[in-house]
Design a protein around this motif. Structure first.
Motif, PDB file in Angstrom:
ATOM      1  N   THR A   1       0.866  -1.175   0.000  1.00  0.00           N
ATOM      2  CA  THR A   1       0.000   0.000   0.000  1.00  0.00           C
ATOM      3  C   THR A   1       0.907   1.232   0.000  1.00  0.00           C
ATOM      4  O   THR A   1       1.763   1.372   0.856  1.00  0.00           O
ATOM      5  CB  THR A   1      -0.892   0.016   1.258  1.00  0.00           C
ATOM      6  OG1 THR A   1      -1.650  -1.191   1.290  1.00  0.00           O
ATOM      7  CG2 THR A   1      -1.828   1.203   1.243  1.00  0.00           C
ATOM      8  N   TYR A   2       0.711   2.096  -0.979  1.00  0.00           N
ATOM      9  CA  TYR A   2       1.544   3.283  -1.115  1.00  0.00           C
ATOM     10  C   TYR A   2       0.868   4.496  -0.474  1.00  0.00           C
ATOM     11  O   TYR A   2      -0.356   4.581  -0.424  1.00  0.00           O
ATOM     12  CB  TYR A   2       1.847   3.547  -2.593  1.00  0.00           C
ATOM     13  CG  TYR A   2       2.644   2.427  -3.230  1.00  0.00           C
ATOM     14  CD1 TYR A   2       3.990   2.266  -2.943  1.00  0.00           C
ATOM     15  CD2 TYR A   2       2.047   1.520  -4.092  1.00  0.00           C
ATOM     16  CE1 TYR A   2       4.731   1.236  -3.505  1.00  0.00           C
ATOM     17  CE2 TYR A   2       2.779   0.483  -4.662  1.00  0.00           C
ATOM     18  CZ  TYR A   2       4.116   0.346  -4.361  1.00  0.00           C
ATOM     19  OH  TYR A   2       4.840  -0.668  -4.917  1.00  0.00           O
ATOM     20  N   LEU A   3       1.677   5.439   0.001  1.00  0.00           N
ATOM     21  CA  LEU A   3       1.173   6.623   0.679  1.00  0.00           C
ATOM     22  C   LEU A   3       0.470   7.605  -0.258  1.00  0.00           C
ATOM     23  O   LEU A   3      -0.346   8.406   0.170  1.00  0.00           O
ATOM     24  CB  LEU A   3       2.325   7.362   1.379  1.00  0.00           C
ATOM     25  CG  LEU A   3       2.991   6.632   2.526  1.00  0.00           C
ATOM     26  CD1 LEU A   3       4.193   7.416   3.035  1.00  0.00           C
ATOM     27  CD2 LEU A   3       1.990   6.399   3.654  1.00  0.00           C
ATOM     28  N   ARG A   4       0.829   7.576  -1.508  1.00  0.00           N
ATOM     29  CA  ARG A   4       0.268   8.514  -2.477  1.00  0.00           C
ATOM     30  C   ARG A   4      -0.080   7.751  -3.755  1.00  0.00           C
ATOM     31  O   ARG A   4       0.397   6.639  -3.940  1.00  0.00           O
ATOM     32  CB  ARG A   4       1.244   9.653  -2.749  1.00  0.00           C
ATOM     33  CG  ARG A   4       2.580   9.251  -3.267  1.00  0.00           C
ATOM     34  CD  ARG A   4       3.653  10.322  -3.159  1.00  0.00           C
ATOM     35  NE  ARG A   4       3.790  10.938  -1.874  1.00  0.00           N
ATOM     36  CZ  ARG A   4       4.492  10.424  -0.842  1.00  0.00           C
ATOM     37  NH1 ARG A   4       5.104   9.299  -0.972  1.00  0.00           N
ATOM     38  NH2 ARG A   4       4.578  11.055   0.299  1.00  0.00           N
ATOM     39  N   PRO A   5      -0.916   8.348  -4.622  1.00  0.00           N
ATOM     40  CA  PRO A   5      -1.227   7.667  -5.886  1.00  0.00           C
ATOM     41  C   PRO A   5       0.067   7.324  -6.630  1.00  0.00           C
ATOM     42  O   PRO A   5       0.906   8.193  -6.855  1.00  0.00           O
ATOM     43  CB  PRO A   5      -2.058   8.691  -6.651  1.00  0.00           C
ATOM     44  CG  PRO A   5      -2.599   9.615  -5.603  1.00  0.00           C
ATOM     45  CD  PRO A   5      -1.576   9.639  -4.509  1.00  0.00           C
ATOM     46  N   THR A   6       0.223   6.063  -6.968  1.00  0.00           N
ATOM     47  CA  THR A   6       1.471   5.577  -7.564  1.00  0.00           C
ATOM     48  C   THR A   6       1.179   4.878  -8.885  1.00  0.00           C
ATOM     49  O   THR A   6       0.224   4.115  -8.988  1.00  0.00           O
ATOM     50  CB  THR A   6       2.171   4.614  -6.583  1.00  0.00           C
ATOM     51  OG1 THR A   6       2.404   5.323  -5.355  1.00  0.00           O
ATOM     52  CG2 THR A   6       3.495   4.130  -7.124  1.00  0.00           C
ATOM     53  N   PHE A   7       2.011   5.165  -9.865  1.00  0.00           N
ATOM     54  CA  PHE A   7       1.840   4.554 -11.179  1.00  0.00           C
ATOM     55  C   PHE A   7       3.161   3.973 -11.664  1.00  0.00           C
ATOM     56  O   PHE A   7       4.219   4.270 -11.131  1.00  0.00           O
ATOM     57  CB  PHE A   7       1.278   5.564 -12.193  1.00  0.00           C
ATOM     58  CG  PHE A   7       2.252   6.645 -12.593  1.00  0.00           C
ATOM     59  CD1 PHE A   7       2.966   6.552 -13.779  1.00  0.00           C
ATOM     60  CD2 PHE A   7       2.448   7.759 -11.789  1.00  0.00           C
ATOM     61  CE1 PHE A   7       3.858   7.542 -14.154  1.00  0.00           C
ATOM     62  CE2 PHE A   7       3.329   8.761 -12.154  1.00  0.00           C
ATOM     63  CZ  PHE A   7       4.040   8.649 -13.337  1.00  0.00           C
TER      64      PHE A   7
END
Length: 134
Positions: free
Chosen positions: A41-47
């Protein structure tokens, strides 16, 4: 936009911007990772590269929204020429784009010459420049 593939100080970078007076609600961040772990689970939107199809189209809603937002300023926080990151910078509707001098200079309106890890100098130079153009 931050390349978190080789940079572990995103939160510190964001805090540095806040210390310079940028309100939290005015900071929108997307992160790029060369490898995305589906279980993490990432802290910010990740692509990553899987969010761009073979035609070069963005397939992730949050990334499309980010690219189509008319920000006053886009920080392209990556210092290695990466086709995906460069495409996102190029497609961004931001009014003013700032990045590293090591990346194609046609992408950004202003380039800062520093190391990726030296985020404090990057932010300091950014604000020194912004004060001069006011």
């Amino acid at each position: 936009m931050i390349d978190e593939s080789n940079f572990d100080h995103s939160e510190a970078l964001i805090n540095e911007l806040k210390l310079k007076g940028i309100a939290s609600e005015n900071i929108k961040v997307v992160a790029y990772r060369g490898k995305i772990n589906e279980k993490e689970t990432y802290l910010r939107p990740t692509f990553g590269k899987k969010h761009i199809n073979w035609k070069g189209e963005i397939t992730e809603d949050f990334l499309n929204k980010f690219v189509n937002s008319e920000f006053d300023l886009l920080l392209s926080y990556y210092n290695v020429e990466n086709v995906i990151l460069m495409m996102i910078t190029n497609k961004s509707k931001a009014k003013f784009k700032v990045g590293f001098s090591a990346v194609d200079q046609k992408l950004n309106r202003w380039m800062i010459s520093t190391e990726l890890e030296n985020y404090k100098l990057f932010v300091s130079e950014l604000f020194r420049y912004l004060k001069n153009i006011k």
